[in-house]
Each structure stands twice: as structure tokens, then as C-alpha cells.
Scaffold this active site. Structure first.
Site, PDB file in Angstrom:
ATOM      1  N   ASN A 163      20.653  59.742 -25.512  1.00 49.68           N
ATOM      2  CA  ASN A 163      21.111  58.217 -25.371  1.00 49.68           C
ATOM      3  C   ASN A 163      19.833  57.877 -25.975  1.00 49.68           C
ATOM      4  O   ASN A 163      19.298  58.409 -26.335  1.00 49.68           O
ATOM      5  CB  ASN A 163      21.068  58.459 -23.525  1.00 49.68           C
ATOM      6  CG  ASN A 163      21.542  57.398 -22.631  1.00 49.68           C
ATOM      7  OD1 ASN A 163      21.360  56.015 -23.230  1.00 49.68           O
ATOM      8  ND2 ASN A 163      22.738  57.451 -22.110  1.00 49.68           N
TER       9      ASN A 163
ATOM     10  N   HIS B 147      -1.975  70.390 -30.058  1.00 50.89           N
ATOM     11  CA  HIS B 147      -3.389  71.320 -30.405  1.00 50.89           C
ATOM     12  C   HIS B 147      -4.075  71.480 -29.492  1.00 50.89           C
ATOM     13  O   HIS B 147      -3.519  71.633 -28.233  1.00 50.89           O
ATOM     14  CB  HIS B 147      -4.508  69.663 -30.145  1.00 50.89           C
ATOM     15  CG  HIS B 147      -4.058  68.261 -31.404  1.00 50.89           C
ATOM     16  ND1 HIS B 147      -4.089  68.367 -32.773  1.00 50.89           N
ATOM     17  CD2 HIS B 147      -3.069  67.766 -31.361  1.00 50.89           C
ATOM     18  CE1 HIS B 147      -4.014  67.057 -32.748  1.00 50.89           C
ATOM     19  NE2 HIS B 147      -2.791  66.407 -32.172  1.00 50.89           N
TER      20      HIS B 147
END
Length: 276
Positions: A177, A207
Site C-alpha cells: 500500500n 549503526h
């Protein structure tokens, strides 16, 4: 007499899994190897025949070659399999900070990825301003993003966002969607019949938690979504997550752990895990 070998080989939701390999040195006609799998003190022993040992060694050898190929040039001093500079309590403790892949920022690999991000951003910016009824133009741009034509009966409603695209694998009858985002550098697989609600986000990169390392390294792990899964609106799927067949992820859920098949998971969660 026995010769023992102990190694930690992985982590499950219930704890670290260790394998202890005991080689029976007694002289007998049918030599065998006992494999002890230990988790939190509970051990299950399996006796392997020589033929089974040969197959195990072959598979482990293949796995070692694959790991070495994937890790080439990725770590400091050739290290791989844990985050750079980490000891006990590495970034691998945090879901989404998997040691499966990591690369140094500004390395040649990172620069190649950054160039692809620019190209993918260019393509998505063109895709998202097309008239909605321009199905041919949308299909052409999506083929360039994904590196292949869309499979049969795939529906993608723009706006659609990806930072790489070439590592996003979409099977037949997938429905995506509006306003969904796929950060797919480490790989995303959407199995056949998957339905994804608006504003869902799939993230395969991250990270390290450490403040110094987080500006120096990227970590990541692939996302795998099995067949007939339904992802609700606004859900976030984090690196390394696997979602089993027929499962449902409720709207707004933050999925940091694997989802078993035919299971409903709900709700965001955030809490202090550690401090520095």
C-alpha cells in the site's frame, strides 16, 4: 579417552546455544562422534555415524567458505563475525545491530552503496509523481529499481520508497500500500501473497550503539517475510527479523524479534536496556 571441543555458535530468544563435540577415541569397529547441544545447562546428546560426520564436515566447510567470502575486507585486521572493536557485550547484543554484515563508512563498498542510493532516490522521485493511471511508466521505473520486472499480480501503490531496490525480492501476489519504505541493502524477501499496509517500514541497516563507532560503521541483517503474511499500517520491521508464514503484524507494531508462523504480534515497545 575423549577429546572435547566447545564453541558458542548462536543466540536464540532463550539464551546462548553452545555445541560440545566429543570425539570418542576408544578403539572399536564403528567409530562415532557424540554431539552435545547445551542451552542453560540442559544438554541433549546425539550420536553421529562416520557418514553423518562426513556430511557435517562438508556442510561446515561450505559454510566457512561462504562466511570468509562475505567477510572479506569488512573488519579491522581481517576480523569478521563480531562488531569492530567489541568484546563481551558487542553491538550484536542488540537486535538490528547484527554482526551478519558491517562496513566502514566511506569505504569503497560504502561509496558504491551511496551511489546506488542516489540512483534509487532519483528513480523513486520520478515514480512518485507519475499519474496514477500510467501503469506502463510505473512498471518500467519499478523494474529499474528492482533490477527485474515485477512478478505476476504484484500491486504497489505509490508513493513508494527504497534506498537500494536491487536487494528487494518480491514474489507473486504481493500487495504494498501507499507510503511504504524499504531500506533493503542487506536484503528483504517478501514471500508470495504478502500484504503490507500503508506507511510500513522495513529497515535492514543500522549503526552500532557506541557513540564513536556509530559514525564509523554500518551494521545490518536481512529481513525475511514468509508467504501469506499481513503487515499492518505503520508497522516497523527491524534488521534480522524473520516473520513466519500466515503471521499477522498489527498496525504500529515495532518488530525486533522473529515472529513464529500463524502468530499475531502487537504493540510498540521501548525501554532502557543499558546506559553509558
Amino acid at each position: 579417552m575423549h577429546r572435547g571441543f566447545l564453541a558458542t555458535v548462536g543466540r536464540e530468544r532463550t539464551g546462548w546455544v553452545s555445541l560440545q563435540l566429543l570425539v570418542d577415541r576408544f578403539v572399536r569397529r564403528e567409530a562415532s562422534i557424540k554431539l552435545d547441544a547445551t542451552r542453560y545447562g540442559a544438554t541433549q546428546a546425539v550420536l553421529l555415524s562416520l557418514g553423518q560426520v562426513d556430511r557435517l564436515i562438508e556442510e561446515l566447510t561450505q559454510a566457512r567458505r561462504l562466511m570468509r567470502a562475505r567477510c572479506a575486507g569488512r573488519g579491522r585486521n581481517g576480523e569478521c563475525g563480531r562488531s569492530p572493536g567489541s568484546g563481551t557485550g558487542s553491538v550484536g547484543e542488540d537486535r538490528g545491530m547484527s554482526d551478519d554484515r558491517f562496513m566502514r563508512i566511506h569505504s569503497p563498498e560504502f561509496q558504491a552503496m551511496a551511489a546506488r542510493v542516489l540512483r534509487a532516490t532519483e528513480l523513486t522521485s520520478r515514480l512518485n509523481v507519475l499519474p496514477f493511471d500510467d501503469e506502463a511508466g510505473r512498471g518500467e521505473l519499478l523494474a529499474q529499481l528492482l533490477g527485474r520486472p515485477l512478478p505476476a499480480r504484484v500491486t504497489i501503490y505509490p508513493p513508494f520508497f527504497t534506498d537500494h531496490g536491487l536487494n528487494l525480492e518480491i514474489a507473486e501476489r504481493v500487495f504494498i500500500n501507499q507510503n511504504c519504505t524499504f531500506l533493503d541493502y542487506a536484503g528483504i524477501r517478501l514471500g508470495e501473497g504478502v500484504m503490507i499496509g500503508p506507511k510500513a517500514t522495513f529497515i535492514t541497516l543500522g549503526h552500532p550503539v557506541d557513540p564513536v563507532q556509530r559514525r564509523e560503521w554500518l551494521t545490518g541483517a536481512p529481513i525475511d517475510v514468509a508467504e501469506n503474511v499481513w503487515i499492518g499500517a505503520g508497522a516497523t520491521i527491524l534488521p534480522g527479523v524473520s516473520i513466519g508464514r500466515d503471521a499477522v503484524v498489527a498496525a504500529g507494531a515495532v518488530v525486533a524479534d522473529d515472529v513464529p508462523p500463524a502468530t499475531l504480534v502487537t504493540g510498540p515497545k521501548a525501554g532502557v536496556r543499558r546506559q553509558w
